[in-house]
Design a protein around this motif. Structure first.
Motif, mmCIF file in Angstrom:
data_model
loop_
_atom_site.group_PDB
_atom_site.id
_atom_site.type_symbol
_atom_site.label_atom_id
_atom_site.label_comp_id
_atom_site.label_asym_id
_atom_site.label_seq_id
_atom_site.Cartn_x
_atom_site.Cartn_y
_atom_site.Cartn_z
ATOM 1 N N PRO A 14 1.028 -1.137 -0.008
ATOM 2 C CA PRO A 14 -0.050 0.003 -0.161
ATOM 3 C C PRO A 14 0.873 1.310 0.074
ATOM 4 C CG PRO A 14 -0.900 -1.663 1.690
ATOM 5 C CD PRO A 14 0.557 -2.098 1.361
ATOM 6 N N LEU A 15 1.907 1.390 0.652
ATOM 7 C CA LEU A 15 2.903 2.506 0.743
ATOM 8 C C LEU A 15 3.517 2.738 -0.613
ATOM 9 C CD1 LEU A 15 4.787 1.686 4.204
ATOM 10 C CD2 LEU A 15 2.728 3.478 3.709
ATOM 11 N N ILE A 16 3.967 1.770 -1.189
ATOM 12 C CA ILE A 16 4.602 1.809 -2.591
ATOM 13 C C ILE A 16 3.612 2.410 -3.660
ATOM 14 C CG2 ILE A 16 5.512 0.468 -4.687
ATOM 15 C CD1 ILE A 16 7.500 0.882 -2.274
ATOM 16 N N ARG A 17 2.292 1.901 -3.382
ATOM 17 C CA ARG A 17 1.176 2.234 -4.467
ATOM 18 C C ARG A 17 0.752 3.781 -4.135
ATOM 19 N NH1 ARG A 17 -1.534 -3.552 -3.298
ATOM 20 N NH2 ARG A 17 -0.623 -4.637 -4.904
ATOM 21 N N LEU A 18 0.998 4.267 -2.901
ATOM 22 C CA LEU A 18 0.625 5.423 -2.607
ATOM 23 C C LEU A 18 1.603 6.449 -3.168
ATOM 24 C CD1 LEU A 18 -1.336 7.538 -1.237
ATOM 25 C CD2 LEU A 18 -0.053 7.080 0.938
ATOM 26 N N PHE A 19 3.128 6.263 -2.849
ATOM 27 C CA PHE A 19 3.822 6.870 -3.159
ATOM 28 C C PHE A 19 4.416 6.988 -4.474
ATOM 29 C CE2 PHE A 19 4.020 6.903 1.563
ATOM 30 C CZ PHE A 19 3.945 8.293 1.732
ATOM 31 N N PHE A 20 4.452 5.675 -5.139
ATOM 32 C CA PHE A 20 4.786 5.439 -6.360
ATOM 33 C C PHE A 20 3.822 4.835 -7.361
ATOM 34 C CE2 PHE A 20 8.652 5.657 -3.910
ATOM 35 C CZ PHE A 20 9.409 6.318 -4.512
ATOM 36 N N PRO A 21 2.663 5.598 -7.490
ATOM 37 C CA PRO A 21 1.620 4.931 -8.139
ATOM 38 C C PRO A 21 2.065 4.559 -9.537
ATOM 39 C CG PRO A 21 1.543 7.352 -8.462
ATOM 40 C CD PRO A 21 2.627 7.158 -7.419
ATOM 41 N N HIS A 22 1.987 3.338 -9.896
ATOM 42 C CA HIS A 22 2.023 2.545 -10.957
ATOM 43 C C HIS A 22 0.893 1.625 -11.522
ATOM 44 C CE1 HIS A 22 2.857 -0.429 -7.683
ATOM 45 N NE2 HIS A 22 2.837 -1.147 -8.483
ATOM 46 N N ARG A 155 3.622 8.757 -11.736
ATOM 47 C CA ARG A 155 3.225 7.494 -12.321
ATOM 48 C C ARG A 155 4.208 6.852 -13.037
ATOM 49 N NH1 ARG A 155 -2.441 9.129 -15.034
ATOM 50 N NH2 ARG A 155 -1.314 10.240 -16.246
ATOM 51 N N THR A 156 4.178 5.262 -13.014
ATOM 52 C CA THR A 156 5.102 4.622 -13.575
ATOM 53 C C THR A 156 4.278 3.459 -14.129
ATOM 54 O OG1 THR A 156 7.137 5.079 -12.033
ATOM 55 C CG2 THR A 156 7.157 3.146 -13.344
ATOM 56 N N THR A 157 4.955 2.907 -15.294
ATOM 57 C CA THR A 157 4.383 1.675 -15.799
ATOM 58 C C THR A 157 5.232 0.488 -15.681
ATOM 59 O OG1 THR A 157 3.071 3.117 -17.209
ATOM 60 C CG2 THR A 157 3.211 0.766 -18.101
ATOM 61 N N VAL A 158 4.754 -0.625 -15.223
ATOM 62 C CA VAL A 158 5.561 -1.853 -15.169
ATOM 63 C C VAL A 158 4.847 -2.716 -16.282
ATOM 64 C CG1 VAL A 158 6.520 -3.705 -13.803
ATOM 65 C CG2 VAL A 158 6.099 -1.424 -12.776
ATOM 66 N N VAL A 195 5.367 1.281 -24.424
ATOM 67 C CA VAL A 195 3.915 0.655 -23.843
ATOM 68 C C VAL A 195 3.710 1.638 -22.679
ATOM 69 C CG1 VAL A 195 2.481 -0.795 -22.666
ATOM 70 C CG2 VAL A 195 4.387 -1.566 -24.430
ATOM 71 N N ASP A 196 2.746 2.464 -22.518
ATOM 72 C CA ASP A 196 2.293 3.289 -21.683
ATOM 73 C C ASP A 196 1.010 2.770 -21.013
ATOM 74 O OD1 ASP A 196 1.451 5.624 -19.914
ATOM 75 O OD2 ASP A 196 1.608 7.134 -21.519
ATOM 76 N N GLY A 197 0.770 2.252 -20.208
ATOM 77 C CA GLY A 197 -0.429 1.919 -19.209
ATOM 78 C C GLY A 197 -1.245 2.660 -18.852
ATOM 79 N N TRP A 198 -0.938 4.036 -19.043
ATOM 80 C CA TRP A 198 -1.663 5.199 -18.450
ATOM 81 C C TRP A 198 -2.652 5.868 -19.407
ATOM 82 C CZ3 TRP A 198 -2.615 5.380 -13.354
ATOM 83 C CH2 TRP A 198 -1.501 4.866 -12.422
#
Length: 199
Positions: A14-22, A155-158, A195-198
């Motif tokens: 949850p912390l990673i998703r909050l501070f590094f939205p991906h 925002r980052t895409t994996v 690839v851009d997931g956003w």
């Protein structure tokens, strides 16, 4: 499944998703069994982002540089979470055996083929060891591209690409085949940068 890993995942995710939205793209490309996840490496946050992008039950193991394991508490924490060390700059047979055992047991192993952080494509060459792991176990290699700039709240895409199973002429790969396989997986990794997931 490593219980400690599950606890750490549940706390950190949850912390990673909050501070590094991906956003994860291509999870459907992951094989059911073992897989060698081969990713680019720009930031120390890469393994965390990739781990959190995967389901909690992904049987993930990570290969990380040996220096981290000499830091008090950090080394214990990493080993407990399923991370194992590799000595850079030479042939680390212990790390290779650990990697091969993990793959043979059906795990998903995350490695960074360039062996160190690389800012841009072409900034480093893939190491042949990644090809040895794949060919000795018959495990498919999955290219993974983790967006190159990690900043708080950016925002980052994996991206998880199509599995690649290298083919060799003999029972064991030659040095040239290892080099070609390593170069091919690196090419497939950076190909995913488009690839851009956003969108």
């Amino acid at each position: 499944m490593n219980r400690f890993y599950r606890v750490v995942y549940a706390f950190i995710a949850p912390l990673i998703r909050l501070f590094f939205p991906h956003r994860a793209v291509g999870l459907e490309n992951l094989p059911e069994g073992g897989a060698l996840l081969c990713a680019n490496h720009v930031s120390g946050w890469d393994p965390f982002l990739i781990a959190v992008a995967l389901p909690i039950d992904s049987r993930l193991t990570v290969m990380a540089k040996d220096q981290l394991f000499h830091i008090p508490v950090v080394g214990w924490f990493l080993r407990s979470a399923g991370v194992f060390p590799v000595k850079r700059g030479g042939n680390d047979l212990t790390a290779m055996k650990t990697a091969i055992r993990s793959l043979n047991e059906g795990g998903r192993l995350l490695v960074f083929p360039e062996g160190t952080r690389v800012e841009e494509e072409g900034g480093g060459a893939a190491k042949g060891g990644v090809a040895v792991m794949a060919t000795r176990t018959g495990t498919p290699m999955v290219p993974v591209y983790c967006g190159k700039r990690k900043k708080f709240l950016r925002r980052t895409t994996v991206v998880f690409g199509q599995p690649y199973t290298p083919v060799i002429a003999g029972r064991r790969p030659t040095a040239e085949e290892n080099r070609e396989i390593a170069e091919e997986i690196l090419r497939r990794i950076y190909e995913l940068s488009e690839v851009d997931g956003w969108k």
